[in-house]
Design a protein around this motif. Structure first.
Motif, PDB file in Angstrom:
ATOM      1  N   GLN A 405     -19.029 -33.249  19.310  1.00 19.11           N
ATOM      2  CA  GLN A 405     -18.238 -32.310  18.515  1.00 19.11           C
ATOM      3  C   GLN A 405     -16.769 -32.311  18.940  1.00 19.11           C
ATOM      4  O   GLN A 405     -15.876 -32.162  18.106  1.00 19.11           O
ATOM      5  CB  GLN A 405     -18.822 -30.897  18.637  1.00 19.11           C
ATOM      6  CG  GLN A 405     -20.244 -30.777  18.105  1.00 19.11           C
ATOM      7  CD  GLN A 405     -20.387 -31.364  16.706  1.00 19.11           C
ATOM      8  OE1 GLN A 405     -19.607 -31.045  15.803  1.00 19.11           O
ATOM      9  NE2 GLN A 405     -21.374 -32.243  16.536  1.00 19.11           N
ATOM     10  N   VAL A 436     -18.847 -27.534  12.949  1.00 14.27           N
ATOM     11  CA  VAL A 436     -18.990 -27.807  14.381  1.00 14.27           C
ATOM     12  C   VAL A 436     -20.151 -26.999  14.950  1.00 14.27           C
ATOM     13  O   VAL A 436     -20.995 -27.512  15.688  1.00 14.27           O
ATOM     14  CB  VAL A 436     -17.675 -27.487  15.123  1.00 14.27           C
ATOM     15  CG1 VAL A 436     -17.894 -27.509  16.635  1.00 14.27           C
ATOM     16  CG2 VAL A 436     -16.588 -28.471  14.738  1.00 14.27           C
ATOM     17  N   LEU A 440     -23.582 -28.710  16.365  1.00 14.25           N
ATOM     18  CA  LEU A 440     -23.860 -28.482  17.780  1.00 14.25           C
ATOM     19  C   LEU A 440     -25.213 -27.805  17.957  1.00 14.25           C
ATOM     20  O   LEU A 440     -26.009 -28.189  18.827  1.00 14.25           O
ATOM     21  CB  LEU A 440     -22.744 -27.636  18.397  1.00 14.25           C
ATOM     22  CG  LEU A 440     -22.851 -27.352  19.901  1.00 14.25           C
ATOM     23  CD1 LEU A 440     -22.860 -28.651  20.695  1.00 14.25           C
ATOM     24  CD2 LEU A 440     -21.688 -26.469  20.357  1.00 14.25           C
TER      25      LEU A 440
END
Length: 707
Positions: A405, A436, A440
């Protein structure tokens, strides 16, 4: 009277009696003289008398043996001439005077053989006794007397015999005062003692040669242990120089620490530079907080705990840098335990920096591999240390997920704090904080969890903005670079589009071209004059479509838009302006509300002190033109008013000219103004107090009155 034949019998008897008397008398004399003579000789020659033989015949004394000194004959003759002695007969053997004066003691199997010269019996006895005390071996005395012994011979010889007797195959030799000793010590203690003895020779002896071998040690083991404030070195070393060097090195490496040694000297050291081996091992021990290093023959082992991650890396690197000839047997080095357990990565747009902790070199290499894969070609500074205490879970995968990321950001940082992860920064083009977080969360292994995602959305590409004016509404959509730009655009639209309600559908994102907001704002006054319009901006290109209220305004709007976008980074790529369809006529009674509705939204403005219409009023005027065009049956009076500032006559005149200017503008738009009149009332019809700026602003007005 003389009868000789009868005398013989008597004479024989007398002779027998005389001989008997003489024998008994002589024995009595010898018994008397002998002890006194021997005592006198012993007193006169106390150190040599033991080698002399004293005998008595009648009243004659004979002394036999070695001649230990030139004055011995006279001195002993005088001494032996005790009362009753008639004659002293000295019969002495001359002694040699060797050069050099040699003495030797050699231990041969079960015997300790003494050879060479001694100066006196007393010295001889002392040496023999010393030999018996020094060794359990049988003492073989092959000594001979000789003159010329150096001063302190006895002390020197006794010293050498005592030391040689301790050694296997020990030999000691003395040439005058030249002292030599050789042999093999059965133990390190004996070696240490005999070596120390050679450093303190008696009687001015000169140490000529020392060939004392220490015992042989198999295996040859040396070790050092560090624990707390104590360092202990044990085992064997080949020389005292190495031992003293190790003591000095340890004291220097650990000042204030108690350095103890139990090191002994021995033979059997491995081939190679043992000094280099032990120095290396001591250096490596210095990298550990607690630990142990061992050299056994030519193998090396190290174990212990490093006090820091940096020290752990140094210790592991040291294991791979052994001196030539030394091989690694075991390395059990553990990193320190650290709490809280943290890891971080920071990217500045060009360089990636990795820091914090990993539980093993394998995990560190895995994280570094992820970094190289995600940041291909970017310089990477790796400062990850190794430590125990990591949370349960796949640290390498957690770090890799964060790096994946982080690679989507133009700059930013990522971190692991125990099981909590966080990431912050600014996204690359079209990368949002939401994406993101989503990605993640989908790759992060348990038990790791997201603590925060503080990512600014990345620049939008293409960077788009839209404006749509229709049905009394102006809709703003697309992107602006920040909140200030949003407020600026919405405010400018509200000021320009006075006849419409402005709706804000803008989003904040990076990536705007230079002068993007300024260029857009510059188009608003012209766009506000259109009946309907659509503006689409994509990066630095603008396209506009719309419908003008009347022909002349269409041409004016085209020119105004071209002028507004000239010279900037954002260019007008295409413009299409048509005419709106003709609106249906309004009944007369609907005209006044229509005019009032527009004038309630905005006011017709003029340049200060003049009848020149301001540019900001053109949009309102064009929409008033549309109402006037639809009210073809209505009689319309256009009335001008001012505030009370200035002379009443001037204000009256100004209000008339301004009303006439509005009628003229409507006429220029192609509207028949024959049914329109213009009137000016100056300051005579205020609608608010002229005592305040707000009130005066309300009084400065143009009114459309339908009659």
């Amino acid at each position: 009277m003389h009868q000789p034949s009868k005398w013989w019998a008597g004479l024989i008897a007398v002779a027998v009696l005389w001989l008997a008397a003489m024998v008994f008398k002589t024995a009595s004399v010898e018994d008397d003289i002998a002890p006194r003579a021997r005592a006198a000789v012993a007193a006169s020659a106390p150190t040599t008398a033991a080698a002399l033989k004293v005998s008595v015949a009648g009243r004659d004394v004979r002394i036999e043996g070695p001649e230990f000194s030139p004055d011995q004959p006279d001195r002993l003759k005088d001494a032996a001439t005790v009362e009753g002695v008639r004659l002293v007969d000295g019969r002495y053997d001359k002694l040699p005077t060797p050069k050099p004066y040699a003495f030797r003691a050699a231990r041969n199997g079960s015997q300790l053989v003494l050879e060479g010269g001694v100066p006196t019996p007393a010295v001889r006895n002392a040496i023999v006794n010393a030999a018996r005390s020094a060794s359990a071996s049988e003492v073989v005395d092959r000594l001979g007397y000789a003159l010329g012994a150096p001063a302190e011979f006895a002390a020197i010889a006794n010293h050498g015999v005592a030391q040689a007797g301790k050694l296997n195959g020990g030999t000691f030799s003395l040439a005058d005062k030249a002292y030599s000793i050789a042999g093999t010590a059965a133990s390190s203690d004996i070696y240490e003692a005999t070596i120390a003895a050679t450093q303190q020779l008696p009687g001015g002896a000169l140490l000529t040669n020392v060939a004392i071998l220490p015992p042989e040690a198999k295996p040859f083991i040396w070790s050092a242990v560090r624990e707390g404030n104590t360092v202990v070195m044990s085992g064997v070393v080949p020389t005292d120089d190495i031992r003293r060097g190790l003591e000095a090195a340890a004291a220097k490496a650990w000042p204030g620490t108690s350095v103890m040694h139990h090191m002994q000297i021995a033979r059997g050291a491995p081939a190679g530079d043992f000094d280099a081996y032990t120095s290396y091992a001591l250096t490596e021990l210095g990298r550990l907080g607690t630990g142990r290093v061992v050299i056994s023959d030519a193998t090396y082992a190290i174990s212990g705990e490093a006090p820091s991650s940096a020290a752990y890396d140094e210790a592991i690197a040291g294991v791979g840098n052994l001196p030539a000839g030394l091989t690694l047997a075991k390395a059990e080095i553990v990193p320190p335990e650290v709490k809280p357990y943290r890891w971080s990565a920071e990217f500045d747009g060009t360089h990636l920096s990795l820091a914090g902790l990993a539980p093993s070199t394998a995990v560190r290499e895995a994280i570094l591999g992820s970094a190289n894969g995600q940041f291909d070609g970017k310089p990477i500074k790796n400062q990850i240390g190794i430590a125990r205490g990591a949370p349960d879970g796949d640290v390498a995968k957690a770090g890799g997920s964060l790096l994946q990321q982080l690679a989507r950001l133009s700059q930013g940082s990522a971190a692991i704090n125990e099981t909590q992860v966080s990431i912050s920064g600014a996204g690359l083009a079209n990368v949002t904080a939401a994406s993101v977080r989503e990605q993640l969360a989908s790759t992060l292994p348990a038990p790791f969890a997201i603590a925060s995602v503080d990512v600014r959305d990345g620049p939008v590409s293409p960077y788009a903005f839209g404006l749509q004016k229709q049905d009394g509404r102006v809709r703003l959509s697309g992107y602006v670079p920040d909140e200030a730009a949003r407020r600026d655009l919405v405010g400018a639209a509200t000021s320009s589009f006075v006849t419409e309600t402005v709706e804000d559908g803008l989003k904040i994102a990076d990536g705007a071209p230079k002068d993007f907001v300024t260029s857009l704002k510059a188009t608003f006054p012209a766009l506000a004059r259109l009946w309907s319009t659509t503006l689409a901006a994509k990066d630095a290109s603008i396209t506009i479509e719309g419908d003008a209220i009347y022909d002349k305004s269409a041409e004016q709007v085209r020119k105004e838009l071209a002028d507004a976008t000239a010279g900037g980074e954002v260019k007008l790529a295409d413009i299409k302006i048509g005419l709106k369809p003709e609106s249906p006529p309004l009944p007369v009674d609907a005209c006044q509300p229509a005019f009032n509705g527009l004038l309630e939204k905005g006011r017709i403005r003029f340049n200060t002190g003049s009848a020149d219409l301001s540019r900001e009023s053109l949009a309102l005027l064009d929409h008033l033109v549309d109402i006037a065009q639809r009210c073809k049956e209505a009689e319309i009076s256009i009335e001008g008013h001012t505030d009370s500032v200035g002379e009443p006559e001037d204000n009256m005149e100004l209000s008339k000219r301004r009303a006439a200017a509005v009628v003229g503008y409507i006429g220029d738009a192609g509207i028949d103004t024959s049914r329109m009149t213009s009137e000016g009332y100056g300051e005579t019809k205020p609608v608010a107090s002229n005592d305040t700026p707000e009130g005066r602003a309300q009084n400065r007005r143009i009114e459309f009155v339908v009659k």
